[in-house]
Scaffold this active site. Structure first.
Site, short mmCIF file in Angstrom:
data_model
loop_
_atom_site.label_atom_id
_atom_site.label_comp_id
_atom_site.label_asym_id
_atom_site.label_seq_id
_atom_site.Cartn_x
_atom_site.Cartn_y
_atom_site.Cartn_z
N ALA A 35 0.84 -1.21 0.00
CA ALA A 35 0.00 0.00 0.00
C ALA A 35 0.87 1.25 0.00
CB ALA A 35 -0.92 0.00 1.22
N ASP A 38 2.38 1.69 -3.41
CA ASP A 38 1.40 2.25 -4.33
C ASP A 38 1.20 3.74 -4.09
OD1 ASP A 38 1.13 -0.25 -5.38
OD2 ASP A 38 -0.72 -0.73 -4.28
N SER A 83 23.13 -21.86 -27.10
CA SER A 83 22.26 -22.85 -26.45
C SER A 83 23.15 -23.81 -25.69
CB SER A 83 21.40 -23.57 -27.48
OG SER A 83 22.20 -23.97 -28.56
N GLU A 114 23.17 -23.97 -10.91
CA GLU A 114 21.93 -23.18 -10.75
C GLU A 114 20.76 -23.93 -11.36
OE1 GLU A 114 23.65 -20.03 -13.02
OE2 GLU A 114 22.40 -20.43 -14.77
N LYS A 116 17.67 -24.57 -13.87
CA LYS A 116 17.39 -24.15 -15.25
C LYS A 116 15.94 -23.69 -15.30
CE LYS A 116 18.23 -25.18 -20.00
NZ LYS A 116 17.08 -24.43 -20.46
N ARG A 137 15.71 -14.16 -27.75
CA ARG A 137 16.85 -14.89 -28.30
C ARG A 137 16.73 -15.03 -29.82
NH1 ARG A 137 18.04 -20.01 -29.75
NH2 ARG A 137 20.18 -20.67 -29.39
N LYS A 293 28.13 -24.90 -14.82
CA LYS A 293 29.07 -24.13 -15.63
C LYS A 293 30.42 -24.14 -14.93
CE LYS A 293 25.46 -20.88 -16.73
NZ LYS A 293 24.90 -19.59 -16.37
N CYS A 411 -25.24 -43.85 -16.83
CA CYS A 411 -24.08 -44.32 -16.09
C CYS A 411 -23.53 -45.59 -16.75
CB CYS A 411 -24.49 -44.62 -14.65
SG CYS A 411 -23.20 -45.45 -13.69
N CYS A 414 -24.25 -48.65 -14.03
CA CYS A 414 -25.58 -49.14 -13.65
C CYS A 414 -26.68 -48.72 -14.62
CB CYS A 414 -25.95 -48.66 -12.24
SG CYS A 414 -26.35 -46.91 -12.16
O1 JCF Z 1 18.08 -21.35 -16.91
C1 JCF Z 1 19.29 -21.22 -16.76
N1 JCF Z 1 19.79 -21.20 -15.58
C2 JCF Z 1 20.20 -21.06 -17.91
C3 JCF Z 1 19.75 -21.28 -19.21
C4 JCF Z 1 21.50 -20.65 -17.70
C5 JCF Z 1 22.35 -20.47 -18.76
O2 JCF Z 1 23.59 -20.06 -18.59
C6 JCF Z 1 21.92 -20.68 -20.08
C7 JCF Z 1 20.61 -21.09 -20.29
C8 JCF Z 1 20.21 -21.28 -21.61
C9 JCF Z 1 21.12 -21.07 -22.63
N2 JCF Z 1 22.79 -20.45 -21.10
C10 JCF Z 1 22.41 -20.65 -22.34
C11 JCF Z 1 23.38 -20.41 -23.37
#
Ligand code: JCF
Length: 691
Positions: A35, A38, A83, A114, A116, A137, A293, A411, A414
């Site tokens: 609130a 806002d 990707s 982490e 996805k 993308r 990673k 039904c 029955c």
């Molecule tokens: O969802 C993610 N944590 C995630 C997705 C992290 C990344 O470094 C990604 C990804 C999708 C594509 N990197 C790429 C290249």
């Protein structure tokens, strides 16, 4: 006191609003109630309306959505958006790590790990700390300029916090729709009676929302953002590891998931995978795996890419929770109260870790809404332990000459008419206990653990007892003999194709029958609330059965009660009161109750208790946010059963507030008033201790 100029006041308000946004979206520690947020926003809007020259592009007022455009401009990414390679098994993760060890000639690998996120990948461009452009993308080289839509997402910073940002900074991440927002949106869609189309899943919802040409529509969708990588960086330096880069992004105001962590070696990665897997269903957003990673950025550069995918990262996927398959038939199941539930018979499909051949369609309205037809290709979802459901139809794949499905008129068990009362979504078989399906389900419920608790009497046995005509109603259970049970077991084994005809098997069978007869006998001594629950009165769950039992104390008084009196019982509304009164007025129900008592079913009767009782008597409780281990309705019922009054708003009189995840203004208010706040763990602990 110094009176500030409009310009100073606008700057102060922007700083407060930016700070509140950062606390809420990045740190997860809200500092002001909704609130108040806002109110400050309205004040800033008023100043900007009176002094248009004070309006800046990075002002929080600029998130409401610009005018619609005709199309999205193309954006060439300064660095391509990549990707990730996928891994579907531990072995594939080991291969990934082995390849890295071989190329680098190193064995000690540290990974940044982490979740996805299941949303839409985007790239955000900042110049001198100001958001200048955001793009999808696309094909990785060229995406669409969705800047106007991205500005409406409150967790995306319009200008960076702190200092020493690179002159050009591209941040990549995922736009997603939190589950709570998705559910809320779909509730509104259902309530709109077809005017608003329901969204299939949060991922499609996020993608569809970002692709709106009218940013004012996007502004109304509950989208959020997580950063997970950087793209182009010019005129400035970043740390030497991925994990430190993510911390830096957080300092600059980007939401970075608090689930991000580091892990040593493959073992560490796989342990993280399992840890996140266990939490997956309780998270406030959808994920479809985890990402590993290599943390050392110099080592990442050394490894480079194969085509478009980096050698230094991999996505370890969970088993998919959604798959497509075809509908071979649509059948109707009849439940204990006669509810006719349509279900799809599917071509077997592996989804959510199991092979699924049946999926619920909930009710005829749902079938009509989805327009599921026999022969259709459908999207089936099985999340966690939730029963599989059909969530959508792939219309492109619909064969020619299909027909819209209709609830059958009779039904399937029955042959009685299936009727749908005015204003109800549930169609019911009108056969009552003359319908074998309802009879079996009603008896199964009667015998279940939380009702009469007859140990060992499963659904298959009940079906066969009914088929042999040994049992017509629940009272007949108390007339069963050992030879009846043995005969039934022979039939059941024969039907299942298991007929062990040895002396030893015969002895085991008679021991089994004796035990079952003993369990049936033992169930006669019960309590009124178990008995009421066991009767299977429509809508009367355990908590209501307890409340009725407490209020009336004796069955006779309850059976005579008029709806008005029933409504005096905590939590009993007009519809439930009508169901209860109708149930006890039915001659065959009265007869069944008389037979049960004649068979020796007894319970201690007590004085009516009309005051709220229990450890929470006299306390008002407010529930807010999302609870993960139980539904909100269930939490309410159980709190009320312990004497609490559950209210929708926080005031000085509130006893305590139960705050689930993503709790909002009610939590703020409670904090402001200094009211006791419980988290979900404390609630479940309390319920366990007092029920
Ligand atoms: O969802 C993610 N944590 C995630 C997705 C992290 C990344 O470094 C990604 C990804 C999708 C594509 N990197 C790429 C290249």
């Amino acid at each position: 006191m110094k009176i500030s100029t409009p310009k100073e006041r606008a700057a102060a308000l922007r700083a407060q609003l930016d700070e509140a946004n950062y606390r809420y979206h990045v740190l997860d520690e809200p500092n002001i109630p909704d609130a108040e947020y806002d109110a400050r926003m309205r004040e800033l809007e008023a100043i900007e309306a009176a002094h248009p020259d004070l309006r800046t592009p990075d002002s929080p007022t600029q998130r409401v959505g610009a005018a619609p455009s005709r199309e999205f401009a193309e954006v060439r990414h300064a660095l391509p958006m990549l990707s990730l390679a996928n891994a579907f098994s531990d072995a594939e993760v080991e291969d990934f790590a082995r390849r890295i060890r071989e190329r680098l000639g190193r064995t000690d690998l540290e990974f940044s790990v982490e979740p996805k996120f299941d949303g839409l990948a985007i790239s955000l461009r900042y110049e001198n700390g100001m958001f200048v452009q955001g793009a999808t993308r696309g094909d990785g080289e060229t995406g669409e300029d969705v800047s106007a839509n991205l500005r409406t997402i409150r967790s995306i910073p319009l200008r960076l916090r702190g200092k020493n940002w690179p002159r050009v900074l591209e941040v990549r991440g995922e736009v997603y729709m939190p589950r709570a927002g998705f559910e809320k949106y779909n509730e509104a869609a259902r309530a709109s009676g077809g005017k608003i189309k329901a969204l299939v899943n949060p991922r499609n919802a996020a993608a569809g929302s970002l692709r709106q040409l009218d940013p004012r529509i996007t502004a109304r969708r509950p989208l959020a953002f997580f950063a997970y990588a950087v793209g182009q960086v010019e005129g400035g330096d970043l740390p030497a590891t991925h994990s430190a880069t993510m911390r830096r992004l957080r300092d600059w105001g980007f939401p970075v998931s608090h689930l991000i962590d580091t892990a040593v070696g493959v073992e560490g990665c796989l342990a993280y995978f399992r840890r996140i897997g266990l939490r997956r269903d309780a998270l406030p957003f959808d994920i479809d795996g985890v990402v590993y990673k290599l943390d050392d950025l110099a080592a990442q550069r050394e490894l480079g890419f194969v085509g478009r995918t980096p050698r230094w990262a991999v996505a370890h996927k969970f088993p998919a929770q959604e798959q497509t398959t075809t509908v071979e038939d649509i059948i109707v199941n009849i439940g204990r109260t006669g509810a006719a539930t349509p279900a799809a018979k599917l071509k077997p499909v592996f989804v959510g870790g199991v092979t699924v051949t049946n999926a619920t369609l909930h009710n005829a309205d749902q079938v009509a809404r989805l327009d599921v037809r026999i022969g259709d290709t459908v999207i089936v979802r099985r999340a966690g332990d939730v029963i599989p459901e059909v969530v959508g139809v792939v219309l492109d794949k619909r064969p020619a000459h299909t027909q819209a499905w209709q609830m059958p008129a009779h039904c399937p068990v029955c042959g009685s008419a299936i009727v749908c009362e005015e204003g109800e979504v549930v169609a019911r078989c009108s056969g009552g206990l003359s319908c074998a399906a309802q009879r079996v389900q009603a008896i199964f419920h009667f015998a279940s653990r939380r009702a009469m608790d007859i140990d060992g009497l499963g659904e298959r046995y009940i079906e066969n007892l009914c088929a042999l005509d040994y049992v017509h109603s629940v009272a007949d259970l108390y007339k069963l003999s050992i030879s009846n049970l043995l005969e039934m077991k022979r039939l059941a084994d024969e039907r299942d194709g298991t007929t062990p005809e040895t002396v030893k098997a015969g002895k085991i069978a008679s021991r089994w029958a004796e035990n079952l007869i003993a369990a049936i006998g033992a169930s006669k001594r019960t309590t009124l609330d178990r008995f009421l629950y066991a009767l299977g009165i429509p809508d009367v769950g355990e908590a209501t059965a307890k409340a009725l039992s407490r209020y009336f104390g004796a069955l006779g008084a309850l059976m005579q009660a008029a709806p008005e009196e029933l409504m005096q019982v905590p939590d009993v509304g007009p519809i439930m009161a009508a169901h209860i009164a109708t149930f006890f007025a039915e001659p065959h129900n009265r007869k069944a109750i008389a037979q049960l008592r004649a068979a020796g079913v007894t319970w201690p009767e007590s004085e009516p208790q009309r005051e709220a009782q229990g450890p929470l008597a006299g306390k008002t409780v407010v529930l807010t946010g999302t609870l993960t281990s139980l539904a909100r309705d269930e939490a309410k019922e159980r709190l009320e059963a312990l004497g609490a009054k559950v209210s929708g708003s926080v005031s000085k009189k509130t006893g305590f507030v139960v705050a689930g995840s993503e709790a909002g203004s009610k939590l703020d208010k409670a904090q402001e008033l200094g009211i006791e706040i419980w988290d979900e763990a404390r609630l479940t602990e309390f319920l366990r201790a007092h029920e």
